[in-house]
Enzyme design. Sequence first.
Site, PDB file in Angstrom:
ATOM      1  N   SER A  10       0.933  -1.202   0.003  1.00  0.00           N
ATOM      2  CA  SER A  10      -0.037   0.088   0.044  1.00  0.00           C
ATOM      3  C   SER A  10       0.862   1.385  -0.019  1.00  0.00           C
ATOM      4  O   SER A  10       2.053   1.199   0.371  1.00  0.00           O
ATOM      5  CB  SER A  10      -1.063  -0.015   1.121  1.00  0.00           C
ATOM      6  OG  SER A  10      -0.216  -0.244   2.450  1.00  0.00           O
ATOM      7  N   GLU A  12       1.030   5.473   1.110  1.00  0.00           N
ATOM      8  CA  GLU A  12       0.469   6.899   1.750  1.00  0.00           C
ATOM      9  C   GLU A  12       0.700   8.032   1.321  1.00  0.00           C
ATOM     10  O   GLU A  12       1.734   8.199   0.359  1.00  0.00           O
ATOM     11  CB  GLU A  12       1.388   6.705   3.117  1.00  0.00           C
ATOM     12  CG  GLU A  12       0.784   7.619   4.143  1.00  0.00           C
ATOM     13  CD  GLU A  12       0.965   7.585   5.602  1.00  0.00           C
ATOM     14  OE1 GLU A  12       0.490   6.581   6.041  1.00  0.00           O
ATOM     15  OE2 GLU A  12       1.735   8.450   6.312  1.00  0.00           O
ATOM     16  N   THR A  43      -3.064  11.011   5.157  1.00  0.00           N
ATOM     17  CA  THR A  43      -3.016  11.404   6.643  1.00  0.00           C
ATOM     18  C   THR A  43      -4.012  12.549   6.730  1.00  0.00           C
ATOM     19  O   THR A  43      -4.481  12.996   6.106  1.00  0.00           O
ATOM     20  CB  THR A  43      -1.583  12.199   6.570  1.00  0.00           C
ATOM     21  OG1 THR A  43      -1.180  13.231   5.841  1.00  0.00           O
ATOM     22  CG2 THR A  43      -0.399  10.858   6.104  1.00  0.00           C
ATOM     23  N   ASP A 103      -1.210  13.673  17.107  1.00  0.00           N
ATOM     24  CA  ASP A 103      -0.176  14.523  17.702  1.00  0.00           C
ATOM     25  C   ASP A 103      -1.085  15.501  18.329  1.00  0.00           C
ATOM     26  O   ASP A 103      -2.097  15.900  17.741  1.00  0.00           O
ATOM     27  CB  ASP A 103       0.835  15.143  16.854  1.00  0.00           C
ATOM     28  CG  ASP A 103       1.834  13.928  16.248  1.00  0.00           C
ATOM     29  OD1 ASP A 103       2.073  13.107  16.782  1.00  0.00           O
ATOM     30  OD2 ASP A 103       2.161  14.195  15.145  1.00  0.00           O
ATOM     31  N   GLN A 172       5.639   2.589  11.839  1.00  0.00           N
ATOM     32  CA  GLN A 172       6.514   3.781  11.743  1.00  0.00           C
ATOM     33  C   GLN A 172       7.632   3.274  10.751  1.00  0.00           C
ATOM     34  O   GLN A 172       8.047   2.138  10.948  1.00  0.00           O
ATOM     35  CB  GLN A 172       6.976   4.274  12.966  1.00  0.00           C
ATOM     36  CG  GLN A 172       8.009   5.542  12.615  1.00  0.00           C
ATOM     37  CD  GLN A 172       7.182   6.670  12.247  1.00  0.00           C
ATOM     38  OE1 GLN A 172       7.247   6.738  10.826  1.00  0.00           O
ATOM     39  NE2 GLN A 172       6.779   7.425  12.711  1.00  0.00           N
ATOM     40  N   PHE A 212      12.177  14.833   9.765  1.00  0.00           N
ATOM     41  CA  PHE A 212      11.098  13.887   9.962  1.00  0.00           C
ATOM     42  C   PHE A 212      11.436  12.744  11.020  1.00  0.00           C
ATOM     43  O   PHE A 212      10.842  12.557  12.169  1.00  0.00           O
ATOM     44  CB  PHE A 212      10.526  13.053   8.787  1.00  0.00           C
ATOM     45  CG  PHE A 212      10.119  13.921   7.748  1.00  0.00           C
ATOM     46  CD1 PHE A 212       9.391  15.204   8.260  1.00  0.00           C
ATOM     47  CD2 PHE A 212       9.542  13.282   6.558  1.00  0.00           C
ATOM     48  CE1 PHE A 212       8.500  15.901   7.218  1.00  0.00           C
ATOM     49  CE2 PHE A 212       8.840  14.182   5.562  1.00  0.00           C
ATOM     50  CZ  PHE A 212       8.381  15.292   5.857  1.00  0.00           C
ATOM     51  N   HIS A 262       4.171  -1.007   3.513  1.00  0.00           N
ATOM     52  CA  HIS A 262       3.338   0.363   3.267  1.00  0.00           C
ATOM     53  C   HIS A 262       4.353   1.415   3.181  1.00  0.00           C
ATOM     54  O   HIS A 262       5.171   1.865   4.027  1.00  0.00           O
ATOM     55  CB  HIS A 262       2.707   0.606   4.638  1.00  0.00           C
ATOM     56  CG  HIS A 262       1.642   1.835   4.527  1.00  0.00           C
ATOM     57  ND1 HIS A 262       0.689   1.796   3.845  1.00  0.00           N
ATOM     58  CD2 HIS A 262       1.869   3.012   5.154  1.00  0.00           C
ATOM     59  CE1 HIS A 262      -0.012   2.995   4.080  1.00  0.00           C
ATOM     60  NE2 HIS A 262       0.721   3.861   4.978  1.00  0.00           N
TER      61      HIS A 262
END
Length: 285
Positions: A10, A12, A43, A103, A172, A212, A262
């Site tokens: 997949s 993102e 997201t 967050d 993650q 990041f 992913h």
Amino acid sequence: MNTPDQRTFSFELFPPKTSEGMDKLKTAVKRLNAVGPRYFSCTYGAGGSTRERTFATVDWLREQGIDTAPHLACIGSEKDEIRDIVGHYIEQGIDRLVALRGDMPSGMGRAGVGTFHYANELVTFLREEYGDRFKLEVAAYPEFHPQAPSAQADLENFKRKVEAGADTAITQYFYSAEAYFWFLEECQRMQIEVPIIAGVMPISNYSQLARFSDACGAEIPRWIRKRLEGFGDDKESIRSFGHDVVLELCQRLLDGGAPGLHFYTMNQSAPTLKLWRELGLPEGG
């Protein structure tokens, strides 16, 4: 071990801030979708800061007939707000959600937090409200959440999300295969049995990656960081070295039985597609 046709692959995306960004995203998605991923995730910002842009991106994806898994971040939200968002996705025929704590929005203290504090509470609420209407994905952290007090506490938090009703987890991103496989072993020890899809971040921009990673707690191994720093402004060398590192990582993950990958595409198609094709992943669905 999963056979190749049982694995999930997949991509993102993040909702663009400008019309130009949206045009670029549409071009990237059309190229990425051509290889036949299981779905695209999208997201969602802290406290719903990108809500309308997320809706616009998800709406466009669904108009293209693309299976889409919107992120649903709960912190700072009340139940009616979650119901409103989910209702929109039901209208769009969405059947998969990525359920996250999210967050803390900047400037929000603990007193400003809404009904939900943790992702397991969101998963519980979604199951109570909608039963099995959605396939629920949750986050996993092979190198542990940066706010977790300990590795064991983070594993226990993950188990709570799974026991609340999660179907699958997405990690993650990481660059240590050992961290991922150790995490799987620990989950097995704790009788956590959902598929844990490995999150993969292609390397094409070192300064962006470092920013990041510092923010989310993802470790860039020192030898990788030093090599990338050594290339300075040589973007082509950064891309070439980064591709080789991530390609080897992906192959190790697949050879070791990872149930899928992913890809965090950063709304770009070329780095991910190069990995996809050199890994020999199935194309066309």
